[in-house]
Design an enzyme around this catalytic site. Structure first.
Site, PDB file in Angstrom:
ATOM      1  N   LYS A  94      23.868   1.673  -1.718  1.00 30.93           N
ATOM      2  CA  LYS A  94      23.489   0.977  -2.952  1.00 30.93           C
ATOM      3  C   LYS A  94      24.365  -0.260  -3.157  1.00 30.93           C
ATOM      4  CE  LYS A  94      21.504   5.199  -4.612  1.00 30.93           C
ATOM      5  NZ  LYS A  94      21.730   6.511  -5.197  1.00 30.93           N
TER       6      LYS A  94
ATOM      7  N   ASP B  12      18.289   3.982 -13.261  1.00 32.75           N
ATOM      8  CA  ASP B  12      17.862   5.009 -12.312  1.00 32.75           C
ATOM      9  C   ASP B  12      16.842   5.944 -12.972  1.00 32.75           C
ATOM     10  OD1 ASP B  12      18.026   5.928  -9.716  1.00 32.75           O
ATOM     11  OD2 ASP B  12      19.582   7.396 -10.143  1.00 32.75           O
TER      12      ASP B  12
ATOM     13  N   GLN C 240      25.832   9.034  -9.466  1.00 31.38           N
ATOM     14  CA  GLN C 240      25.336   9.638  -8.221  1.00 31.38           C
ATOM     15  C   GLN C 240      25.184  11.155  -8.385  1.00 31.38           C
ATOM     16  OE1 GLN C 240      24.201   7.969  -5.466  1.00 31.38           O
ATOM     17  NE2 GLN C 240      23.531   9.990  -4.793  1.00 31.38           N
TER      18      GLN C 240
END
Ligand code: NAP
Length: 285
Positions: free
Chosen positions: A54, A121, A98
Site C-alpha cells: 500500500k 477502506d 491493517q
C-alpha cells in the site's frame, strides 16, 4: 468462444495513472500533498507485506504515506487514541487499519472509531450503511475493485442472477449490496447454505469470497457465467477452480492479476477523493 479475461492488473495501472494526474493537480492548485495513514499492530508477515504494498502504491500515485507501527502488546485504548489523533490531523485524508489486529484488541471498536470522511477502506458501520442506502460513502476497496472491473468490461448486471459466496464485512456483504444497487438479483451464500452447487448453478455472475483454495468447482458453473474470484490463497490460488471452470465461463478474473491489484488501486482512489474534498473544503475557509 474463448472466455474474456477480466484483467485487473491492467485496469489498476490505468486507474493509478489517472490518480497520479489528480495528485499532481492537487499539488499545483492547493499546494497539498495528501497523506494515507496506515496502522500496523504487531508484525504478522502477511500484514507487513500488505502495508508495504500500500505504501508503494501511495508513492506511485503521488500520495504521502504515514506508517504507524504499534507493538503487538498495544491495548484497544492505545489504538483508539492513535485513531482519534489521526482523525484530527488535517494532512491525513485516509486511515487504514491493517486487518487482522491481535486478538486481544477490539477490532470492531477500532474500525468504528475511524472518522467516516477518512474511512477510505470502507470498514465502519456508518460507511456500510450509507453505501447500502445509496448515499455517498467510501466503498470497501475489494468490492469497489470488483464493481470497477465489471464496469470496465461492460458486464451487464441489471436483472442478472448474482451469487456471492461469503458474507464477510469487508467483502461478501458489501459486494452483494453493490450488485443489488446495480439491479442484479442477489443471493448471498455462506457456510450454512444448503445445496450450494445448485444455488451457484443458477448464477449469471459468481463472486467467490470464501478463503478456501479452488473451492468452487467447474461442475457448479452455468455455461457462460461470469466468474469473479476474489480469493487469494497461498500459492497464488483463488477460491474458484479456474483451471477447469474458466472454460465454461464467458469471462473471468484470473488469480493473480484480477481482483487483487484492483483492491489497492481503489484504496488509492478513495484516498484521492477524500483529499480533493479536503482541499475544496479548506479553500472555502
Ligand atoms: P472470511 O472473513 O473468512 O469469510 C469467508 C466467508 O466464506 C464466510 O462468510 C464464510 O461463511 C464463507 N464460507 C466458509 N466456508 C464456506 C462453505 N463451505 N460454503 C459456503 N461459504 C463458506 O474471508 P474474507 O476476508 O471475506 O476473504 C475471502 C477471500 O478473499 C480470501 O481468499 C481472502 O484472501 C480474499 N481477499 C482478497 C482480497 C483482495 O485484495 N483480493 C481482499 C480481501 C480478501 P460464514 O459467514 O458462515 O462463516
Amino acid at each position: 468462444m474463448a472466455p474474456l479475461i477480466l484483467d485487473g492488473k491492467t485496469l489498476s495501472k490505468k486507474t493509478e495513472a489517472l490518480l497520479l494526474e489528480k495528485s499532481t493537480e492537487l499539488k499545483a492548485k492547493y499546494g497539498f500533498v495528501p497523506v494515507l495513514a496506515t496502522i500496523l499492530v504487531g508484525s504478522d508477515p502477511a500484514s507487513c507485506t500488505y502495508v508495504r504494498m500500500k505504501k508503494n502504491a501511495c508513492q506511485r500515485v503521488g500520495l504521502d504515506s504515514m506508517s504507524v507501527e504499534m507493538d503487538e502488546s498495544t491495548t484497544t485504548e492505545q489504538l483508539l487514541a492513535k485513531i482519534h489523533e489521526l482523525n484530527r490531523d488535517s494532512r491525513v485524508c485516509g486511515i487504514l487499519l491493517q486487518h487482522p489486529v491481535p486478538r486481544h484488541i477490539d477490532e470492531k471498536a477500532c474500525f468504528e472509531a475511524i472518522a467516516p470522511e477518512k474511512d477510505v477502506d470502507g470498514v465502519n458501520t456508518a460507511t456500510f450503511g450509507r453505501m447500502t442506502m445509496g448515499s455517498f460513502a467510501y466503498k470497501s476497496a475489494t468490492p469497489y475493485g470488483i464493481m470497477s472491473i465489471l464496469e470496465e468490461y461492460g458486464i451487464e448486471l441489471e436483472g442478472k442472477e448474482a451469487v456471492v459466496i461469503g458474507r464477510s464485512a469487508i467483502l461478501g456483504k458489501p459486494v452483494a449490496m453493490m450488485l443489488l444497487n446495480a439491479n442484479a438479483t442477489v443471493t448471498i451464500c455462506h457456510s450454512k447454505t444448503k445445496n450450494l452447487p445448485e444455488v451457484v448453478k443458477r448464477a449469471d455472475i459468481v463472486v467467490a469470497a470464501v478463503g478456501k483454495p479452488r473451492f468452487v468447482k467447474a461442475e457448479w458453473i452455468k455455461d457462460g457465467a461470469v466468474l469473479i474470484d476474489a480469493g487469494y490463497n497461498p500459492g497464488n490460488v483463488g477460491d474458484i477452480d479456474l483451471e477447469n471452470a474458466a472454460a465454461k465461463s464467458s469471462a473471468y478474473t484470473p488469480v493473480p492479476g484480477g481482483c487483487g491489484p484492483m483492491t489497492i488501486a481503489m484504496l488509492m482512489k478513495n484516498t484521492m477523493e477524500s483529499a480533493e474534498k479536503a482541499c475544496k473544503e479548506a479553500s472555502k475557509k
